[in-house]
Design a protein around this motif. Sequence first.
Motif, PDB file in Angstrom:
ATOM      1  N   TYR A  12       0.649  -1.186  -0.204  1.00 56.37           N
ATOM      2  CA  TYR A  12       0.283  -0.439   0.039  1.00 56.37           C
ATOM      3  C   TYR A  12       0.895   1.446  -0.262  1.00 56.37           C
ATOM      4  O   TYR A  12       1.675   1.305   0.617  1.00 56.37           O
ATOM      5  CB  TYR A  12      -0.744  -0.221   1.294  1.00 56.37           C
ATOM      6  CG  TYR A  12      -1.702   0.990   1.518  1.00 56.37           C
ATOM      7  CD1 TYR A  12      -2.910   1.388   0.212  1.00 56.37           C
ATOM      8  CD2 TYR A  12      -1.423   2.164   2.628  1.00 56.37           C
ATOM      9  CE1 TYR A  12      -3.879   2.726   0.795  1.00 56.37           C
ATOM     10  CE2 TYR A  12      -2.267   3.282   2.315  1.00 56.37           C
ATOM     11  CZ  TYR A  12      -3.644   3.506   2.009  1.00 56.37           C
ATOM     12  OH  TYR A  12      -3.918   5.019   2.295  1.00 56.37           O
ATOM     13  N   GLN A  25      -7.134   4.698  -3.867  1.00 54.00           N
ATOM     14  CA  GLN A  25      -6.183   4.110  -2.985  1.00 54.00           C
ATOM     15  C   GLN A  25      -5.335   4.091  -3.924  1.00 54.00           C
ATOM     16  O   GLN A  25      -4.963   3.189  -4.875  1.00 54.00           O
ATOM     17  CB  GLN A  25      -6.316   2.352  -2.636  1.00 54.00           C
ATOM     18  CG  GLN A  25      -7.294   3.109  -1.416  1.00 54.00           C
ATOM     19  CD  GLN A  25      -7.121   4.077  -0.273  1.00 54.00           C
ATOM     20  OE1 GLN A  25      -5.953   4.454   0.242  1.00 54.00           O
ATOM     21  NE2 GLN A  25      -8.440   4.716   0.050  1.00 54.00           N
ATOM     22  N   TYR A  27      -0.876   2.073  -4.892  1.00 51.61           N
ATOM     23  CA  TYR A  27      -0.556   0.510  -4.932  1.00 51.61           C
ATOM     24  C   TYR A  27       1.303   0.870  -5.172  1.00 51.61           C
ATOM     25  O   TYR A  27       0.780   0.988  -6.217  1.00 51.61           O
ATOM     26  CB  TYR A  27      -0.833  -0.683  -4.771  1.00 51.61           C
ATOM     27  CG  TYR A  27      -2.253  -0.640  -4.342  1.00 51.61           C
ATOM     28  CD1 TYR A  27      -2.209  -1.209  -2.948  1.00 51.61           C
ATOM     29  CD2 TYR A  27      -3.393  -0.102  -4.379  1.00 51.61           C
ATOM     30  CE1 TYR A  27      -3.569  -0.925  -2.489  1.00 51.61           C
ATOM     31  CE2 TYR A  27      -4.716  -0.355  -4.013  1.00 51.61           C
ATOM     32  CZ  TYR A  27      -4.563  -0.699  -2.393  1.00 51.61           C
ATOM     33  OH  TYR A  27      -5.839  -1.541  -1.978  1.00 51.61           O
ATOM     34  N   VAL A  55      -8.543   0.539   1.604  1.00 52.09           N
ATOM     35  CA  VAL A  55      -7.282  -0.470   1.238  1.00 52.09           C
ATOM     36  C   VAL A  55      -8.017  -1.649   1.447  1.00 52.09           C
ATOM     37  O   VAL A  55      -8.005  -2.508   1.938  1.00 52.09           O
ATOM     38  CB  VAL A  55      -6.119  -0.311   2.525  1.00 52.09           C
ATOM     39  CG1 VAL A  55      -5.074  -1.124   2.237  1.00 52.09           C
ATOM     40  CG2 VAL A  55      -5.923   1.290   2.039  1.00 52.09           C
ATOM     41  N   LEU A  57      -5.834  -5.608  -0.095  1.00 51.65           N
ATOM     42  CA  LEU A  57      -4.248  -5.367  -0.672  1.00 51.65           C
ATOM     43  C   LEU A  57      -4.615  -7.178  -2.181  1.00 51.65           C
ATOM     44  O   LEU A  57      -4.071  -7.035  -2.672  1.00 51.65           O
ATOM     45  CB  LEU A  57      -3.142  -6.071   0.452  1.00 51.65           C
ATOM     46  CG  LEU A  57      -2.511  -4.828   1.075  1.00 51.65           C
ATOM     47  CD1 LEU A  57      -1.724  -5.620   1.700  1.00 51.65           C
ATOM     48  CD2 LEU A  57      -2.159  -4.085  -0.336  1.00 51.65           C
TER      49      LEU A  57
END
Length: 235
Positions: A12, A25, A27, A55, A57
């Motif tokens: 992140y 968000q 990355y 968020v 992942l």
Amino acid sequence: MKIGSLLVSLRYDGEFRSRSGERRQRYAYRIEDLENPDFGIHISSDLMSAAHADVDLVDALRTLTSFLAAAGEAYSYTLRLPGSEPDNLHLFPLWVAESAYLNADEMAIFHADAADAVNRTARWISIVFLQGPEVEEALELLNKQGPNALVVCLAKQDFGEETTRSAVRCGHVYERLPSSDGYHLHHQEPYALIYNPDLRHVGLLRQIEHLARQSPSPDRISQRPGRSAALPRSL
């Protein structure tokens, strides 16, 4: 994460706000081919989530590998038609597209495993599906406050066992979460929100651990005019 000979890492990298105020968000990721070290290493931080997403992942990794698969498919197209320039060929450096092509089978297995992880434990019932003029209010809420707020709003139409019986009677029960190109998926247990801003579609599903063995009750469940729980057949 190792996918074939590709080693893909992701982290992140903070929140990004566009000039229009959209919150996304961001990355950062790193890609290398362990069997071809001469290719080098590709590092970037250009992977963005959907607008107002939280968020996630796992979802970001699925998105990244989807881009890799698209680049690999584009590379295979150039082998069949030398001199062609498919749109997705330059999503990454050319060596990444080549490596993705060489690991296409492993990439497909990864996506299948990721989908099974979401779907393996339960069935899903459709709570509501919006399209046409009435979907605009939902999409406006999605753009302004994000998917969590939209789930809270649409969940008000979930009446528990009543809704479950209605879904069973009408056939709005799914072994797996619907998926199709252009649709976004947001999880907020026990719900899953699906939406396609281009087609102006929004749907909410609820996860159920099991279905009652007895026949569903014949009780009629009232719904607001114009609102349906049936998802489009294309999903």
